[in-house]
Motif scaffolding. Structure first.
Motif, PDB file in Angstrom:
ATOM      1  N   ARG A  96      21.297  54.639 -34.930  1.00 32.54           N
ATOM      2  CA  ARG A  96      19.975  55.234 -34.843  1.00 32.54           C
ATOM      3  C   ARG A  96      19.927  56.503 -35.666  1.00 32.54           C
ATOM      4  NH1 ARG A  96      18.622  56.167 -28.858  1.00 32.54           N
ATOM      5  NH2 ARG A  96      16.826  57.296 -29.699  1.00 32.54           N
ATOM      6  N   ASP A  97      18.714  56.820 -36.122  1.00 27.58           N
ATOM      7  CA  ASP A  97      18.450  58.061 -36.836  1.00 27.58           C
ATOM      8  C   ASP A  97      17.293  58.728 -36.109  1.00 27.58           C
ATOM      9  OD1 ASP A  97      17.695  60.107 -38.545  1.00 27.58           O
ATOM     10  OD2 ASP A  97      18.065  58.932 -40.352  1.00 27.58           O
ATOM     11  N   ASN A  98      17.580  59.680 -35.264  1.00 26.96           N
ATOM     12  CA  ASN A  98      16.539  60.313 -34.459  1.00 26.96           C
ATOM     13  C   ASN A  98      15.550  61.102 -35.328  1.00 26.96           C
ATOM     14  OD1 ASN A  98      17.531  59.203 -32.117  1.00 26.96           O
ATOM     15  ND2 ASN A  98      18.681  61.033 -31.520  1.00 26.96           N
ATOM     16  N   ALA A  99      15.996  61.572 -36.461  1.00 25.65           N
ATOM     17  CA  ALA A  99      15.091  62.294 -37.358  1.00 25.65           C
ATOM     18  C   ALA A  99      14.037  61.368 -37.950  1.00 25.65           C
ATOM     19  CB  ALA A  99      15.883  62.968 -38.462  1.00 25.65           C
ATOM     20  N   LYS A 100      14.360  60.077 -38.056  1.00 22.63           N
ATOM     21  CA  LYS A 100      13.435  59.095 -38.622  1.00 22.63           C
ATOM     22  C   LYS A 100      12.800  58.206 -37.553  1.00 22.63           C
ATOM     23  CE  LYS A 100      15.734  58.811 -43.120  1.00 22.63           C
ATOM     24  NZ  LYS A 100      16.374  57.919 -44.117  1.00 22.63           N
ATOM     25  N   ASN A 101      13.092  58.480 -36.279  1.00 24.73           N
ATOM     26  CA  ASN A 101      12.542  57.662 -35.178  1.00 24.73           C
ATOM     27  C   ASN A 101      12.848  56.185 -35.385  1.00 24.73           C
ATOM     28  OD1 ASN A 101      11.526  60.065 -34.281  1.00 24.73           O
ATOM     29  ND2 ASN A 101       9.375  59.427 -34.275  1.00 24.73           N
ATOM     30  N   THR A 102      14.053  55.881 -35.813  1.00 23.99           N
ATOM     31  CA  THR A 102      14.390  54.509 -36.179  1.00 23.99           C
ATOM     32  C   THR A 102      15.754  54.123 -35.623  1.00 23.99           C
ATOM     33  OG1 THR A 102      13.093  54.695 -38.216  1.00 23.99           O
ATOM     34  CG2 THR A 102      14.695  52.905 -38.100  1.00 23.99           C
ATOM     35  N   VAL A 103      15.823  52.877 -35.155  1.00 23.48           N
ATOM     36  CA  VAL A 103      17.086  52.292 -34.746  1.00 23.48           C
ATOM     37  C   VAL A 103      17.353  51.093 -35.647  1.00 23.48           C
ATOM     38  CG1 VAL A 103      16.029  50.828 -32.979  1.00 23.48           C
ATOM     39  CG2 VAL A 103      18.441  51.464 -32.781  1.00 23.48           C
ATOM     40  N   TYR A 104      18.626  50.848 -35.923  1.00 26.26           N
ATOM     41  CA  TYR A 104      19.020  49.784 -36.842  1.00 26.26           C
ATOM     42  C   TYR A 104      19.964  48.809 -36.159  1.00 26.26           C
ATOM     43  CZ  TYR A 104      17.475  53.394 -40.111  1.00 26.26           C
ATOM     44  OH  TYR A 104      16.745  54.357 -40.755  1.00 26.26           O
ATOM     45  N   LEU A 105      19.986  47.606 -36.689  1.00 24.20           N
ATOM     46  CA  LEU A 105      20.972  46.623 -36.284  1.00 24.20           C
ATOM     47  C   LEU A 105      21.538  45.987 -37.556  1.00 24.20           C
ATOM     48  CD1 LEU A 105      22.332  45.256 -33.818  1.00 24.20           C
ATOM     49  CD2 LEU A 105      20.693  43.378 -34.128  1.00 24.20           C
ATOM     50  N   GLN A 106      22.763  46.368 -37.895  1.00 27.72           N
ATOM     51  CA  GLN A 106      23.446  45.772 -39.029  1.00 27.72           C
ATOM     52  C   GLN A 106      24.143  44.507 -38.549  1.00 27.72           C
ATOM     53  OE1 GLN A 106      23.599  46.675 -42.341  1.00 27.72           O
ATOM     54  NE2 GLN A 106      24.744  44.765 -42.637  1.00 27.72           N
TER      55      GLN A 106
END
Length: 124
Positions: free
Chosen positions: A72-82
């Motif tokens: 996750r990148d809290n600065a970008k309000n985004t969570v990822y799944l690789q």
């Protein structure tokens, strides 16, 4: 209340990789534990991965351990799944989920908020 929008799904051959993203609209994103679930054809929705608010703790389904990575990148309000080393059993609609919490280091398997989903298709 956060709205969740997934992206990054698509078609890939077995052995390939995809990275899913989930953007949250709520500025309080850093107070949400986040997770990924999937629903395969003719099956119930199942847990895939979860990450704590802090990003320091994660949890994975046995079927994806060692192949998938949640971040996750809290600065970008985004969570990822690789997703790496994909196989046809990974085919399904992938959903992002969020749970409001004041506990920074907990991971969850039950959630309150859901995205609309993004299709992942893995061909053999």
């Amino acid at each position: 209340q956060a709205q969740l929008v997934e992206s990054g799904g698509g078609w890939v051959q077995a052995g390939g990789s995809l990275r899913l993203s989930c953007a949250a609209s709520d500025r309080a994103f850093s107070n949400y534990g986040m997770g990924w679930f999937r629903r395969a054809p003719r099956k119930e929705r199942e847990f895939v991965a979860a990450i704590s608010v802090s990003g320091d703790y994660s949890d994975y389904a046995d079927s994806v351990k060692g192949r998938f990575t949640i971040s996750r990148d809290n600065a970008k309000n985004t969570v990822y799944l690789q997703m790496d080393s994909l196989n046809p059993e990974d085919t399904g609609v992938y959903y992002c989920a969020a749970k409001f919490t004041l506990i920074r280091d907990s991971v969850f398997r039950e959630y309150e908020l859901w995205g609309q989903g993004t299709q992942v298709t893995v061909s053999s």
